[in-house]
Motif scaffolding. Structure first.
Motif, mmCIF file in Angstrom:
data_model
loop_
_atom_site.group_PDB
_atom_site.id
_atom_site.type_symbol
_atom_site.label_atom_id
_atom_site.label_comp_id
_atom_site.label_asym_id
_atom_site.label_seq_id
_atom_site.Cartn_x
_atom_site.Cartn_y
_atom_site.Cartn_z
ATOM 1 N N PHE A 74 0.825 -1.213 0.000
ATOM 2 C CA PHE A 74 0.000 0.000 0.000
ATOM 3 C C PHE A 74 0.859 1.263 0.000
ATOM 4 N N PHE A 75 1.816 1.339 0.930
ATOM 5 C CA PHE A 75 2.647 2.538 1.026
ATOM 6 C C PHE A 75 3.605 2.654 -0.160
ATOM 7 N N SER A 76 4.064 1.513 -0.675
ATOM 8 C CA SER A 76 4.945 1.554 -1.843
ATOM 9 C C SER A 76 4.212 2.118 -3.054
ATOM 10 N N LEU A 77 2.971 1.679 -3.244
ATOM 11 C CA LEU A 77 2.182 2.188 -4.368
ATOM 12 C C LEU A 77 1.931 3.685 -4.230
ATOM 13 N N ILE A 78 1.632 4.118 -3.024
ATOM 14 C CA ILE A 78 1.424 5.559 -2.807
ATOM 15 C C ILE A 78 2.694 6.330 -3.149
ATOM 16 N N GLY A 79 3.837 5.840 -2.643
ATOM 17 C CA GLY A 79 5.102 6.518 -2.919
ATOM 18 C C GLY A 79 5.466 6.523 -4.389
ATOM 19 N N ILE A 80 5.269 5.387 -5.049
ATOM 20 C CA ILE A 80 5.640 5.267 -6.469
ATOM 21 C C ILE A 80 4.774 6.173 -7.339
ATOM 22 N N PHE A 81 3.454 6.055 -7.180
ATOM 23 C CA PHE A 81 2.566 6.866 -8.006
ATOM 24 C C PHE A 81 2.658 8.352 -7.652
ATOM 25 N N GLY A 82 2.863 8.646 -6.355
ATOM 26 C CA GLY A 82 2.990 10.040 -5.936
ATOM 27 C C GLY A 82 4.220 10.692 -6.537
ATOM 28 N N MET A 83 5.340 9.991 -6.444
ATOM 29 C CA MET A 83 6.573 10.537 -7.009
ATOM 30 C C MET A 83 6.526 10.587 -8.537
ATOM 31 N N ALA A 84 5.932 9.566 -9.137
ATOM 32 C CA ALA A 84 5.820 9.564 -10.607
ATOM 33 C C ALA A 84 5.025 10.766 -11.078
ATOM 34 N N TYR A 85 3.995 11.098 -10.325
ATOM 35 C CA TYR A 85 3.182 12.269 -10.680
ATOM 36 C C TYR A 85 3.966 13.558 -10.478
ATOM 37 N N TYR A 144 13.202 3.159 -9.347
ATOM 38 C CA TYR A 144 12.509 3.916 -8.315
ATOM 39 C C TYR A 144 11.557 3.018 -7.513
ATOM 40 N N VAL A 145 10.971 2.021 -8.179
ATOM 41 C CA VAL A 145 10.088 1.072 -7.490
ATOM 42 C C VAL A 145 10.864 0.324 -6.414
ATOM 43 N N VAL A 146 12.066 -0.130 -6.783
ATOM 44 C CA VAL A 146 12.895 -0.884 -5.830
ATOM 45 C C VAL A 146 13.289 -0.004 -4.646
ATOM 46 N N LEU A 165 12.699 1.476 1.056
ATOM 47 C CA LEU A 165 12.538 2.520 2.073
ATOM 48 C C LEU A 165 11.296 2.282 2.928
ATOM 49 N N VAL A 166 10.218 1.845 2.290
ATOM 50 C CA VAL A 166 8.987 1.544 3.032
ATOM 51 C C VAL A 166 9.223 0.406 4.013
ATOM 52 N N ILE A 167 9.861 -0.668 3.534
ATOM 53 C CA ILE A 167 10.153 -1.811 4.408
ATOM 54 C C ILE A 167 11.061 -1.394 5.558
ATOM 55 N N LEU A 168 12.077 -0.564 5.244
ATOM 56 C CA LEU A 168 13.013 -0.092 6.265
ATOM 57 C C LEU A 168 12.288 0.680 7.360
ATOM 58 N N HIS A 169 11.402 1.575 6.963
ATOM 59 C CA HIS A 169 10.701 2.383 7.961
ATOM 60 C C HIS A 169 9.660 1.573 8.739
ATOM 61 N N LEU A 170 9.035 0.607 8.085
ATOM 62 C CA LEU A 170 8.117 -0.283 8.807
ATOM 63 C C LEU A 170 8.878 -1.080 9.867
ATOM 64 N N PHE A 171 10.033 -1.599 9.474
ATOM 65 C CA PHE A 171 10.854 -2.348 10.424
ATOM 66 C C PHE A 171 11.353 -1.440 11.552
ATOM 67 N N ALA A 172 11.747 -0.214 11.192
ATOM 68 C CA ALA A 172 12.242 0.723 12.200
ATOM 69 C C ALA A 172 11.161 1.021 13.233
ATOM 70 N N GLY A 173 9.928 1.267 12.757
ATOM 71 C CA GLY A 173 8.827 1.521 13.681
ATOM 72 C C GLY A 173 8.549 0.326 14.573
ATOM 73 N N ALA A 174 8.604 -0.892 14.001
ATOM 74 C CA ALA A 174 8.355 -2.103 14.786
ATOM 75 C C ALA A 174 9.444 -2.311 15.833
ATOM 76 N N ILE A 175 10.701 -2.088 15.427
ATOM 77 C CA ILE A 175 11.819 -2.268 16.368
ATOM 78 C C ILE A 175 11.734 -1.267 17.517
ATOM 79 N N ILE A 176 11.397 -0.017 17.203
ATOM 80 C CA ILE A 176 11.243 1.004 18.253
ATOM 81 C C ILE A 176 10.166 0.577 19.251
ATOM 82 N N ALA A 177 9.043 0.076 18.725
ATOM 83 C CA ALA A 177 7.951 -0.357 19.598
ATOM 84 C C ALA A 177 8.367 -1.536 20.466
ATOM 85 N N ILE A 178 9.081 -2.498 19.872
ATOM 86 C CA ILE A 178 9.510 -3.679 20.627
ATOM 87 C C ILE A 178 10.512 -3.300 21.716
ATOM 88 N N ILE A 179 11.478 -2.435 21.371
ATOM 89 C CA ILE A 179 12.463 -1.991 22.366
ATOM 90 C C ILE A 179 11.769 -1.261 23.510
#
Length: 345
Positions: free
Chosen positions: A87-98, A111-113, A118-132
């Protein structure tokens, strides 16, 4: 299955200032970077999109990190992670493409890659912060529990059952040994089990409910000897699961207080009503006793572990998951306690 009930309302439930400072700081960093660009007017919309995407991913990852296999199955958790990534990748891709003015047929594979990573990195970062954060809170909570366990053990070692209780019980046992000596061995066993439980139960944060119930029944059996015919006792121990966990020396504190304050009545019967049962989610405990006008239930003058310490232990062990009511009304004092059956440990 409930997934994050009131999720968005709970995001800022605690630590509002921290969240505001974090969001403001992140915004200022991006703003400074954007302003330094020669074409900052063109870069600004892209920076805003990146900022919103980063915040959305971090807080979504934070929510995922708060979930556990007890709340959501692993398969469902992984599926949610994949859906959020897409979901977030599609938003980022189409948003930036526009915003970058890509036309149909343009190669956006690179750009898709990058966006997906980046989306996966930030999702993981948020999860790690919550777990810590959860682990840190758990460690702090465990330290507090150990502190109160130490206080509880000290109180038990210094007071246990009151010397007055032991003195009268032994005196009554002596009288029984002369008149009804066949009852003495069983009562001595109850006294031994009661003392053993009060000595060793404080070593663990939780014990099995059956151990606490046995302790209550042993205590009541000995109090019947002390009080005699004046005691009007109604005990209703309904269906309960003996294997569920409960904080030790919690229920017995309320039972001991009920007997202590009910006995303050010089004349007349001593009425005590006790009820205990469990359902799917909670342990229910109620006790009620007579109370004279001069009798005061004080948290500053408790017996045994004490009401004030008991409430602190309940707060630490159960958080907001338990419910306690206690107070006096119409010459009667009541306690109603409800604790979750799925306690940790």
């Amino acid at each position: 299955m409930e997934i994050g009930k009131h999720t968005f309302s709970n995001i800022f439930k605690r630590g509002i200032k921290i969240h505001v400072m974090f969001l403001s700081g992140l915004f200022l960093i991006l703003a400074v970077i954007t302003i330094q660009s020669p074409d900052y007017k063109q870069v600004a919309p892209k920076a805003i999109l990146v900022y919103l995407l980063m915040v959305a991913c971090l807080y979504s990852g934070r929510w995922l990190g708060k979930q556990s296999p007890k709340k959501i199955r692993w398969v469902f958790l992984v599926l949610l992670f994949c859906l959020l990534t897409s979901f977030f990748s599609l938003i980022g891709i189409f948003g930036m493409a526009y915003l970058l003015g890509y036309k149909d047929g343009a190669d956006v594979s690179g750009y898709v890659v990058i966006t997906t990573l980046l989306v996966i990195l930030h999702l993981f970062a948020g999860a790690i912060i919550a777990i810590i954060r959860m682990l840190t809170r758990q460690q702090i909570n465990e330290s507090r529990i150990l502190q109160y366990q130490a206080e509880t053990e000290l109180n038990l070692l210094t007071s246990k059952l009151s010397p007055h209780f032991l003195f009268n019980t032994l005196n009554n046992l002596y009288g029984l040994s002369r008149e009804e000596h066949t009852k003495v061995p069983e009562l001595l066993l109850k006294l031994s089990n009661l003392l053993s439980y009060t000595l060793y139960s404080s070593d663990e944060p939780f014990v099995k409910l059956k151990e606490e119930v046995d302790c209550i029944q042993n205590f009541i059996a000995l109090e019947k000897i002390r009080i005699g015919s004046r005691l009007v006792l109604e005990v209703n121990i309904g269906t309960y699961d003996p294997t569920i966990n409960i904080a030790p020396m919690v229920l017995i504190v309320f039972v001991e207080n009920a007997f202590k304050h009910a006995k303050s009545a010089v004349y007349g019967p001593i009425n005590i009503f006790l009820k205990l049962w469990t359902d799917v989610d909670f342990l229910h405990f109620e006790i009620e006793n007579t109370m004279t006008a001069q009798s005061e239930i004080s948290e500053d003058k408790p017996s045994g572990i004490g009401l004030a310490t008991t409430i602190k232990r309940l707060d630490l062990l159960y958080g907001k998951a338990y419910h306690l009511e206690h107070g006096g009304k119409d010459s009667r004092y009541f306690v109603k306690l409800k604790t979750p059956v799925n306690a940790a440990y």
